[in-house]
Scaffold this motif. Structure first.
Motif, PDB file in Angstrom:
ATOM      1  N   GLN A 164     -53.929 -60.328  94.402  1.00 23.70           N
ATOM      2  CA  GLN A 164     -53.725 -61.770  94.307  1.00 23.70           C
ATOM      3  C   GLN A 164     -53.412 -62.325  95.698  1.00 23.70           C
ATOM      4  OE1 GLN A 164     -51.452 -63.246  90.915  1.00 23.70           O
ATOM      5  NE2 GLN A 164     -51.502 -61.209  89.993  1.00 23.70           N
ATOM      6  N   THR A 165     -54.449 -62.714  96.388  1.00 27.38           N
ATOM      7  CA  THR A 165     -54.311 -63.102  97.791  1.00 27.38           C
ATOM      8  C   THR A 165     -53.523 -64.389  97.979  1.00 27.38           C
ATOM      9  OG1 THR A 165     -56.490 -64.165  97.720  1.00 27.38           O
ATOM     10  CG2 THR A 165     -56.404 -61.876  98.462  1.00 27.38           C
ATOM     11  N   THR A 166     -53.489 -65.265  96.977  1.00 32.08           N
ATOM     12  CA  THR A 166     -52.662 -66.472  97.110  1.00 32.08           C
ATOM     13  C   THR A 166     -51.182 -66.096  97.151  1.00 32.08           C
ATOM     14  OG1 THR A 166     -52.719 -66.783  94.696  1.00 32.08           O
ATOM     15  CG2 THR A 166     -54.336 -67.999  96.013  1.00 32.08           C
ATOM     16  N   LYS A 167     -50.794 -65.071  96.399  1.00 31.69           N
ATOM     17  CA  LYS A 167     -49.408 -64.610  96.434  1.00 31.69           C
ATOM     18  C   LYS A 167     -49.112 -63.882  97.747  1.00 31.69           C
ATOM     19  CE  LYS A 167     -48.610 -64.567  91.477  1.00 31.69           C
ATOM     20  NZ  LYS A 167     -48.084 -63.840  90.304  1.00 31.69           N
TER      21      LYS A 167
ATOM     22  N   GLU B 131     -50.523 -64.722 100.566  1.00 33.79           N
ATOM     23  CA  GLU B 131     -50.390 -65.819 101.524  1.00 33.79           C
ATOM     24  C   GLU B 131     -49.017 -66.474 101.418  1.00 33.79           C
ATOM     25  OE1 GLU B 131     -53.011 -69.581 103.106  1.00 33.79           O
ATOM     26  OE2 GLU B 131     -53.063 -69.128 100.961  1.00 33.79           O
ATOM     27  N   ALA B 132     -48.560 -66.697 100.188  1.00 39.40           N
ATOM     28  CA  ALA B 132     -47.252 -67.317  99.995  1.00 39.40           C
ATOM     29  C   ALA B 132     -46.142 -66.445 100.571  1.00 39.40           C
ATOM     30  CB  ALA B 132     -47.013 -67.569  98.507  1.00 39.40           C
TER      31      ALA B 132
ATOM     32  N   HIS C 104     -60.573 -64.248 101.813  1.00 40.05           N
ATOM     33  CA  HIS C 104     -59.234 -64.789 102.008  1.00 40.05           C
ATOM     34  C   HIS C 104     -58.322 -63.772 102.687  1.00 40.05           C
ATOM     35  CE1 HIS C 104     -55.498 -66.924 100.093  1.00 40.05           C
ATOM     36  NE2 HIS C 104     -55.660 -67.253 101.356  1.00 40.05           N
TER      37      HIS C 104
ATOM     38  N   GLU D 285     -64.417 -63.999  97.072  1.00 42.78           N
ATOM     39  CA  GLU D 285     -63.559 -65.057  97.605  1.00 42.78           C
ATOM     40  C   GLU D 285     -62.229 -64.491  98.082  1.00 42.78           C
ATOM     41  OE1 GLU D 285     -65.167 -65.125  94.701  1.00 42.78           O
ATOM     42  OE2 GLU D 285     -66.725 -66.575  95.271  1.00 42.78           O
ATOM     43  N   ARG D 286     -61.659 -63.580  97.311  1.00 41.78           N
ATOM     44  CA  ARG D 286     -60.382 -62.976  97.718  1.00 41.78           C
ATOM     45  C   ARG D 286     -60.564 -62.061  98.920  1.00 41.78           C
ATOM     46  NH1 ARG D 286     -56.848 -61.596  92.213  1.00 41.78           N
ATOM     47  NH2 ARG D 286     -56.917 -63.730  91.344  1.00 41.78           N
TER      48      ARG D 286
ATOM     49  N   GLU E 287     -59.073 -63.534 106.301  1.00 40.47           N
ATOM     50  CA  GLU E 287     -58.554 -64.705 107.012  1.00 40.47           C
ATOM     51  C   GLU E 287     -57.049 -64.569 107.249  1.00 40.47           C
ATOM     52  OE1 GLU E 287     -59.620 -67.872 104.433  1.00 40.47           O
ATOM     53  OE2 GLU E 287     -61.770 -67.807 104.944  1.00 40.47           O
ATOM     54  N   LEU E 288     -56.336 -64.084 106.240  1.00 44.02           N
ATOM     55  CA  LEU E 288     -54.893 -63.907 106.371  1.00 44.02           C
ATOM     56  C   LEU E 288     -54.559 -62.837 107.406  1.00 44.02           C
ATOM     57  CD1 LEU E 288     -53.829 -64.058 102.613  1.00 44.02           C
ATOM     58  CD2 LEU E 288     -53.506 -65.827 104.352  1.00 44.02           C
TER      59      LEU E 288
END
Length: 397
Positions: A152-155, A157-158, A195, A191-192, A198-199
């Motif tokens: 879960q790349t959004t997590k 990133e957070a 991501h 997409e992940r 990029e991170l």
């Protein structure tokens, strides 16, 4: 004399961890092995490997049996480079190191990149042997959850943003199994993947990509992270254990020349010349793409049998991810401690790996278990699920 008094502090700390392989259950005779994450006996190319050994010794006599080894060791490196190129990864001679299996590769990377201050980001859950290795070097981990679409790349990133804002140390490396993950069988979406790359660039960390199952796809081959990013931030680990024979212990690291030079420095001459030369001899005379096609077909049938049996026999409190390749299916039994359930499952004649062994915080895995479809035959898989379902229903119904 107290021998332990001579241990270093880091050794003493590492020895406080659970012993390697402690999670492996003792299986009763006749038990259906849905726990075994390795190929079935009939999938090991015994006769072809026997022929490869014979050819090798007839052609080179004693050479493969010496420290220096056989010229075929260099040939193996070229064969691995060709396999990587087929997946979009182009590496030069000084960007690839052959290792004694993927676990040696993981340990070598940990040795040059981790110490007691290093912060490591890991998937949760993740490959238990990698967790065991990393804990020998550091105690600082950040766990990022995995769902049906992978990390879960959004997590991630957070977490990175929060630590950066608070002035906390950022991870210097992320360990991920993006394709047919062990234990969940999930695959990170394109997409992940973009991501996470990029991170890595934004927050300046390396990515250790474990790709042990990448060639065992059922429908579509995922693009490795290493093939998507060519500026050296991704260290790519591979292995022939899952597609030829695990006991041959052939793995590799693809990375920048500087990183390869460092891991080679610590690896020194800890090769297995005979095994590497035998593997090169095997690959020379066998149609490897044909073998891969056969393995994919076989594992897809087995996976389908497992998923169908789960659908048919499990109560509604049980859920699972649908794997598109690899070896594993990840199962959740709501409200049930799968470690306690295992004793009854073994008594019934079926094995699995409790989910807790794939987490740093083992409580997080209490309701999960890993089933493998790689070892058992299709009829055994169905019977094993029936046995497991019987045990679960006795607990929850």
């Amino acid at each position: 004399m107290n021998s332990e008094s001579f241990f270093t502090e880091s050794t003493k700390a590492a020895l406080k961890n659970n012993p390697p392989g402690e999670w492996m259950p003792i299986l009763p005779d006749g038990c259906i092995r849905l726990s075994s994450g390795f190929p079935a006996p009939n999938l090991i190319p015994v006769e072809q490997l026997k022929a490869a050994v014979t050819r090798l010794l007839e052609e080179e006599k004693d050479l493969p049996l010496h420290y220096v080894g056989s010229p075929k060791m260099a040939k193996l490196k070229e064969q691995i480079k060709d396999r990587l190129l087929r997946r979009g990864i182009r590496v030069s001679e000084n960007e690839l190191l052959v290792t004694s299996g993927a676990c040696q590769a993981i340990d070598l990377v940990a040795r040059i990149l981790m110490d007691h201050e290093t912060v490591v980001a890991i998937e949760s859950p993740s490959y238990m042997e990698a967790l065991e290795i990393f804990q020998n070097y550091t105690k600082h981990f950040i766990s990022i959850p995995v769902d049906e679409h992978g990390l879960q790349t959004t997590k991630l990133e957070a977490m990175l943003a929060e630590r950066n804002r608070k002035g906390l140390p950022l991870p210097s490396i992320l360990y991920t199994i993006p394709t047919f993950q062990n234990p969940t069988g999930t695959t990170m979406t394109t997409e992940r993947r973009k991501h996470v790359l990029e991170l890595a660039a934004k927050y300046d960390f390396l990515i250790l990509e474990d790709d042990a199952y990448g060639e065992l796809f059922f429908h579509e081959q995922a693009v490795p992270l290493k093939a998507m990013y060519n500026e050296g931030r991704v260290l790519h680990l591979g292995s022939l254990s899952k597609v030829v024979a695990p006991g041959m212990r052939i793995g590799w690291i693809a990375a920048t020349p500087e990183l390869i030079n460092a891991v080679a420095w610590f690896k020194k001459d800890l090769d297995h010349p005979f095994a590497q030369a035998t593997m090169a001899s095997f690959l020379e005379k066998n149609d490897f793409e044909k073998r891969l096609k056969s393995l994919r077909d076989t594992y897809q049938r087995k996976c389908t049998a497992l998923l169908s049996a789960l659908e048919q026999h499990m109560p509604k409190q049980v859920s699972w991810y649908v794997s598109e390749g690899g070896y594993f299916v990840w199962v959740k039994i709501a409200g049930v401690d799968t470690s306690e359930l295992l004793t009854q499952a073994l008594d019934e004649g079926v094995s699995y790996i409790p989910g807790k062994y794939f987490f740093l915080n083992q409580r997080d895995g209490a309701e999960y278990l890993r089933l493998s479809f790689s070892y058992a035959e299709e009829r055994e898989i169905v019977e094993g699920v029936q046995k497991l379902s019987k045990v679960i229903k006795q607990i929850i119904l």
